[in-house]
Design a protein around this motif. Structure first.
Motif, mmCIF file in Angstrom:
data_model
loop_
_atom_site.group_PDB
_atom_site.id
_atom_site.type_symbol
_atom_site.label_atom_id
_atom_site.label_comp_id
_atom_site.label_asym_id
_atom_site.label_seq_id
_atom_site.Cartn_x
_atom_site.Cartn_y
_atom_site.Cartn_z
ATOM 1 N N TRP A 16 0.872 -1.150 -0.102
ATOM 2 C CA TRP A 16 0.060 0.033 -0.001
ATOM 3 C C TRP A 16 0.725 1.219 0.130
ATOM 4 C CZ3 TRP A 16 -4.615 0.505 -1.853
ATOM 5 C CH2 TRP A 16 -5.547 -0.643 -1.422
ATOM 6 N N LEU A 19 1.944 1.713 -3.584
ATOM 7 C CA LEU A 19 1.020 2.353 -4.441
ATOM 8 C C LEU A 19 0.788 3.464 -4.269
ATOM 9 C CD1 LEU A 19 -1.520 -0.654 -4.375
ATOM 10 C CD2 LEU A 19 -0.323 0.086 -6.184
ATOM 11 N N VAL A 20 0.753 4.090 -2.753
ATOM 12 C CA VAL A 20 0.417 5.451 -2.789
ATOM 13 C C VAL A 20 1.467 6.446 -2.942
ATOM 14 C CG1 VAL A 20 0.075 7.237 -0.729
ATOM 15 C CG2 VAL A 20 -1.318 4.871 -0.554
ATOM 16 N N GLY A 22 3.637 5.881 -5.531
ATOM 17 C CA GLY A 22 3.678 5.657 -6.849
ATOM 18 C C GLY A 22 2.551 6.688 -7.473
ATOM 19 N N TYR A 23 1.352 6.590 -6.679
ATOM 20 C CA TYR A 23 0.248 7.593 -7.352
ATOM 21 C C TYR A 23 0.788 8.938 -7.087
ATOM 22 C CZ TYR A 23 -4.162 9.953 -7.342
ATOM 23 O OH TYR A 23 -5.099 10.703 -7.705
ATOM 24 N N LEU A 24 1.169 9.281 -5.873
ATOM 25 C CA LEU A 24 1.486 10.645 -5.780
ATOM 26 C C LEU A 24 2.665 11.257 -6.574
ATOM 27 C CD1 LEU A 24 1.592 10.707 -1.897
ATOM 28 C CD2 LEU A 24 -0.234 11.660 -3.245
ATOM 29 N N PHE A 26 3.045 9.987 -9.712
ATOM 30 C CA PHE A 26 2.601 10.241 -11.008
ATOM 31 C C PHE A 26 1.694 11.357 -11.189
ATOM 32 C CE2 PHE A 26 -1.206 9.267 -13.728
ATOM 33 C CZ PHE A 26 -0.447 8.889 -14.966
ATOM 34 N N VAL A 27 0.869 11.834 -10.228
ATOM 35 C CA VAL A 27 0.103 12.899 -10.210
ATOM 36 C C VAL A 27 0.895 14.320 -9.867
ATOM 37 C CG1 VAL A 27 -2.005 11.648 -9.641
ATOM 38 C CG2 VAL A 27 -0.829 12.932 -8.073
#
Length: 148
Positions: A16, A19-20, A22-24, A26-27
């Motif tokens: 998790w 994932l968090v 990686g998302y941050l 990416f955005v």
């Protein structure tokens, strides 16, 4: 049994966490890099300023560097780009048009400031270069420094 459950929980927490993070990444990173290296628009060059009841009416031009990006909006601020600022109303009263790469002429950009305050302000334009859903960019909005 408790030890196996604890290990499983630690592994899932690591997943998790990745994932968090990686998302941050990416955005936040791609929009910033794109805005810095491949802006859609160049800065505004003002040729005439007229004071009105609503603020100033600006005539000028800017260079468009990229095609295939939909205009999302203009955001104008009174204050310092890297400090405190307050948003002010701004709009294009020019007829809507699809603009090609090259010089873009503006006849009627209305900003809710005085002519003196114009020097203490900054603005950005936002475009959707990766598709859009309604009025929002599909992946992210590409920002371009438009004034100051």
């Amino acid at each position: 049994m408790f030890e196996a459950l604890w290990r499983q929980l630690l592994r899932e927490r690591e997943i998790w966490f990745r994932l968090v993070v990686g998302y941050l990444v990416f955005v936040t990173v791609p929009p910033w890099v794109e805005s810095q290296l491949w802006p859609v628009s160049g800065p505004l060059h003002i040729t005439q300023v007229t004071q009105t009841e609503e603020g100033v009416r600006i005539r000028g031009w800017a260079e468009r560097y990229r095609s295939g990006c939909d205009f999302l909006g203009l955001v104008w601020w009174l204050g310092d780009r890297h400090g405190q600022a307050v948003r002010v109303p701004a709009r294009f009263d020019d007829k809507p048009q699809i603009r090609a790469v090259g010089r873009m002429e503006f006849e009627a950009l209305v900003v809710g400031l005085t002519e003196a305050q114009l020097a203490e302000s900054y603005a950005d334009v936002r475009h959707a270069c990766h598709g859009r859903i309604g009025e929002k960019a599909f992946l992210w909005a590409t920002g371009s420094k438009f004034w100051n």
